[in-house]
Motif scaffolding. Structure first.
Motif, PDB file in Angstrom:
ATOM      1  N   GLN B 249       2.835  -7.476   9.198  1.00  0.00           N
ATOM      2  CA  GLN B 249       2.919  -6.567   8.056  1.00  0.00           C
ATOM      3  C   GLN B 249       3.347  -5.160   8.457  1.00  0.00           C
ATOM      4  O   GLN B 249       4.020  -4.468   7.692  1.00  0.00           O
ATOM      5  N   ASP B 250       2.995  -4.717   9.677  1.00  0.00           N
ATOM      6  CA  ASP B 250       3.382  -3.343  10.041  1.00  0.00           C
ATOM      7  C   ASP B 250       4.904  -3.234  10.214  1.00  0.00           C
ATOM      8  O   ASP B 250       5.490  -2.196   9.915  1.00  0.00           O
ATOM      9  N   LYS B 251       5.542  -4.324  10.652  1.00  0.00           N
ATOM     10  CA  LYS B 251       7.004  -4.302  10.758  1.00  0.00           C
ATOM     11  C   LYS B 251       7.630  -4.263   9.355  1.00  0.00           C
ATOM     12  O   LYS B 251       8.648  -3.608   9.123  1.00  0.00           O
ATOM     13  N   ALA B 253       6.267  -2.993   6.605  1.00  0.00           N
ATOM     14  CA  ALA B 253       6.054  -1.669   6.011  1.00  0.00           C
ATOM     15  C   ALA B 253       7.025  -0.660   6.619  1.00  0.00           C
ATOM     16  O   ALA B 253       7.552   0.214   5.937  1.00  0.00           O
TER      17      ALA B 253
END
Lengths: 328, 425
Positions: B249-251, B253
């Motif tokens: 998910q951080d990629k 976002a």
């Protein structure tokens, strides 16, 4: 720079014991022309007065009324009493926005002031190309609020970008910060701290006002640099520090642009709501969900909170702010 | 000297008067028309970029040449600003005569009495040439508040090369279980995630329910699904994420505003078919379209969804001319030829035929895909309830919290239900 100009009263009150000559004018004439020029004065003020009444006070009163209603821009506002205010406390996202904003204020304002004071003290000593350094350190606060800087900032803290590489080279592989809920807020804090120019200039002005004799006397008594800082610089600078604390705290409560640009992903205030500033959530409620009554109530809560914090600061200031105005 | 000063103050007073006059003039109505023989002025607002505006100018020029008695005053902005502006204008009683409408806002505007019933206007807008699934798209409780001018539907958009490298073939139809296994295998063998987290999209949840014979919303705008349904749907996503089928998910976002597919983070996605045009613009990869997974192979659960609709303001002084403009924009083949795929694939057969030679390769692929599943697209889309936009963005946001592991599936589902119930009030 409103911050710079409004520093005037605080400064003159504490730190201008020798300001006499500018104030005393040839009395009679000044008083007469004041009386006859009154209407003209108001006339020239009228753009500001009109603006204040029509664009600030009027909308504020309207928003106060709307905060007690359910209003979606189309149907007439429907009176709901305190319901919006009650709903807020049950609203998970509202509570999160309060938490994020308080965290931001508590970290960013003191950090920014500490940096501003440190740099101001470095720049206060006369040295070559002083003007250049002052301008260079001030520049970020001129451009820092712009959208392009916020976009650049976002890029700096992405995977494999400048910050990641430097930290990795130093032995702290960190990855990108932008997508990490536990670190995204720090990006915004650092962006705020980087814009320390305005308080720095005010600190500089304050430092210049500290009488040299105090330091000379302290040196004769054998005081070291720390001792001089704690016993002379900080107390004599306290009115300026107080002013800066006030301005920066209020400013931090109102932060919007940086979060809007840096962290808007899946909805505002991402990732996972970690950068959901109060103002951002207010915007979402008002201009995306069109719940204007709720948004107005939120705005008034913010005003109350900022007013409360300001009052507390003023109250505590009595015990730590030292006005050297010769009255004691 | 004295004379000069008096002169100056007179000048100031005159300037002040001029300023006041200017302000009041601006406040007055801008429609300088009426029965005095001059051309009738129609205000026409849409959302879109500068490209669309240039094409729109061409279309407007043809319309004005056909109707010398009508003058169009155009106005356009970005999607998000468009609604802010339209809401504010409407609150002040200044809704444009003809306006672009979105399916998720139609009920809100219709219920507020802002839209003209285009069947009852002096010139009803003909819809018989529209694709069958789109003919009833603008009807709210028996009143035709809008006419669709383009349409799209849901599909599977994938990168054939990634699937081929992983040795996974894409069948003509597959179940969610088969798709889940396939994207997990793609992720394991190719290093790229197999899919964008399709459980983050409310529209996919709705389709998934429909495939099981259920519905997300009732006809009167309440939630029909149960928290247990949503928990089951989201649990799929949690399991697939744990298996590594979705990108971290951080990629995701970090890539925003570039999409997951555009940033080459995943090999496939379930989304609106028209999104492929955007992906192709963002990425160098080749994309293909196929049928989305279904638990019921006979029914994909999809509908033809109106992309852009046109409405007229109920308070317009010129309902006949407004209807003429809408008819022209929806049905005239010359308009279809000008726009090609810019507004999405045209809703009317005449415009679709005229636009075909102008379609880009990706638009043509979308048209081809819709042709292959045409027999699935005859049921009109149900009108979403007012407040659905808020429900949609809450779905995405709460799913994101889950993807970060900050909230359990049960809490996430409960939160979406409570927020959505408040939004649909």
């Amino acid at each position: 720079m409103t911050a710079g100009t409004s520093a005037g009263p605080a400064l003159s009150r504490g730190l201008r014991p020798s300001a006499g000559p500018q104030q005393a004018g040839p009395g009679g004439r000044t008083r007469k022309s004041l009386r006859t020029d009154g209407p003209a004065g108001y006339f020239f003020l009228s753009p500001w007065i009109l603006g204040m009444l029509l664009l600030t006070l009027g909308p504020m009163l309207a928003s106060l009324y709307l905060s007690f209603t359910d209003y979606n821009l189309f149907t007439a506002p429907e009176w709901v009493g305190l319901q919006n205010y009650v709903d807020m406390f049950a609203d998970q996202r509202w509570r999160q926005s309060v938490l994020v904003t308080l965290t931001y204020v508590v970290i960013s304002a003191p950090l920014k002031l500490a940096v501003a004071l440190a740099v101001a003290m470095l720049l206060a000593r006369p040295r070559r190309s002083q003007g250049f350094y002052r301008s260079a350190f001030y520049a970020p606060s001129l451009i820092g609020a712009s959208v392009s800087i916020a976009i650049t900032w976002r890029a700096l803290f992405s995977d494999d970008a400048a910050v990641d590489r430097v930290l990795t080279a130093l032995g702290f592989p960190s990855g990108g910060w932008v997508g990490d809920p536990s670190r995204a807020l720090m990006i915004l804090v650092l962006l705020a701290v980087w814009q320390f120019g305005a308080p720095m200039v005010i600190f500089l002005a304050g430092l210049k006002q500290i009488p040299r004799e105090l330091y000379e006397a302290a040196e004769c008594d054998g005081a070291g640099p720390w001792r001089k800082f704690w016993s002379i610089t900080l107390p004599t600078l306290s009115p300026v520090i107080f002013f800066n604390v006030l301005m920066e705290t209020i400013g931090a409560f109102q932060a919007f642009t940086s979060a809007f640009v840096v962290s808007s992903g899946n909805g505002l205030g991402g990732p996972a709501g970690s950068t959901l500033f109060y103002t951002l959530y207010l915007y979402e409620r008002g201009f995306q969900d069109f719940r204007m009554g709720y948004a107005s109530a939120m705005a008034w809560m913010l005003l109350l909170a900022v007013g409360l914090v300001t009052a507390v600061l003023f109250r505590t200031s009595r015990s730590w702010v030292f006005y050297n105005d010769g009255s004691s | 000297m004295l004379n000069g000063e008096r002169h100056r103050s007179r000048l100031l007073a005159a300037l002040a008067c001029a300023a006041v006059l200017l302000l009041t003039a601006c406040g007055g109505s801008g429609g300088g028309d009426g029965g005095d023989g001059g051309p009738v002025e129609l205000r026409y607002s849409w959302w879109g970029n500068a490209d669309r505006a240039a094409l729109m100018q061409q279309a407007i020029a043809i319309f004005e040449a056909d109707h010398p008695d009508i003058k169009i005053t155009p106005n356009f902005s970005d999607f998000a600003e468009y609604w802010q502006k339209l809401n504010t204008e409407s609150a002040g009683g200044g809704t444009p005569d003809v306006l672009q409408m979105d399916f998720s806002y139609l009920r809100e505007y219709g219920d507020r009495g802002l839209l003209l019933d285009l069947d009852k206007s002096e010139n009803p807008v003909p819809v018989n040439d529209l694709l069958p699934g789109l003919q009833q798209a603008g009807v709210v409780d028996g009143q035709r508040f809008a006419v669709a001018l383009s349409g799209n539907t849901w599909g599977l958009i994938y990168d054939p090369a990634a699937f081929q490298t992983a040795g996974v073939s894409v069948p003509e139809r597959w179940t969610w279980e088969e798709y889940g296994a396939a994207i997990t295998k793609v992720a394991q063998t190719s290093g790229m995630a197999g899919a964008w987290d399709y459980t983050s999209i409310m529209g996919v949840f709705e389709i998934w329910l429909r495939q099981q014979g259920k519905a997300l919303f009732t006809e009167d705008g309440r939630i029909e699904a149960t928290p247990a349904d949503l928990e089951r749907f989201w649990q799929q996503g949690v399991d697939l994420r744990a298996a590594g089928a979705f990108p971290p998910q951080d990629k995701v976002a970090q890539a925003l505003p570039v999409t997951v597919m555009g940033a080459d983070l995943a090999a496939s996605t379930v989304n609106l078919d028209s999104m492929v045009t955007r992906y192709a613009g963002e990425s160098d990869r080749e994309f293909a379209l196929g049928a989305l997974p279904s638990s019921n192979p006979a029914d994909l659960g999809i509908r033809l969804r109106p992309g852009i609709l046109l409405s007229a303001f109920s308070g317009t002084d010129h309902p006949r001319q407004a209807a003429q403009l809408i008819d022209f924009m929806v049905n005239d083949p010359r308009v279809g030829e000008i726009f090609g795929g810019n507004r999405g694939l045209p809703a009317s057969n005449a415009q679709r035929a005229a636009a075909t030679p102008k379609l880009s390769a990706t638009d043509a692929a979308v048209a081809e895909y819709e042709k292959t599943i045409a027999q699935q697209l005859t049921v009109p889309s149900a009108l979403p309830p007012a407040g659905v936009g808020t429900a949609d963005s809450a779905f995405l946001r709460i799913n994101e919290e889950m993807a970060y592991g900050r909230i359990s599936v049960q809490d996430a589902a409960a939160q979406w239900f409570s927020e959505t119930e408040a939004a649909l009030r």
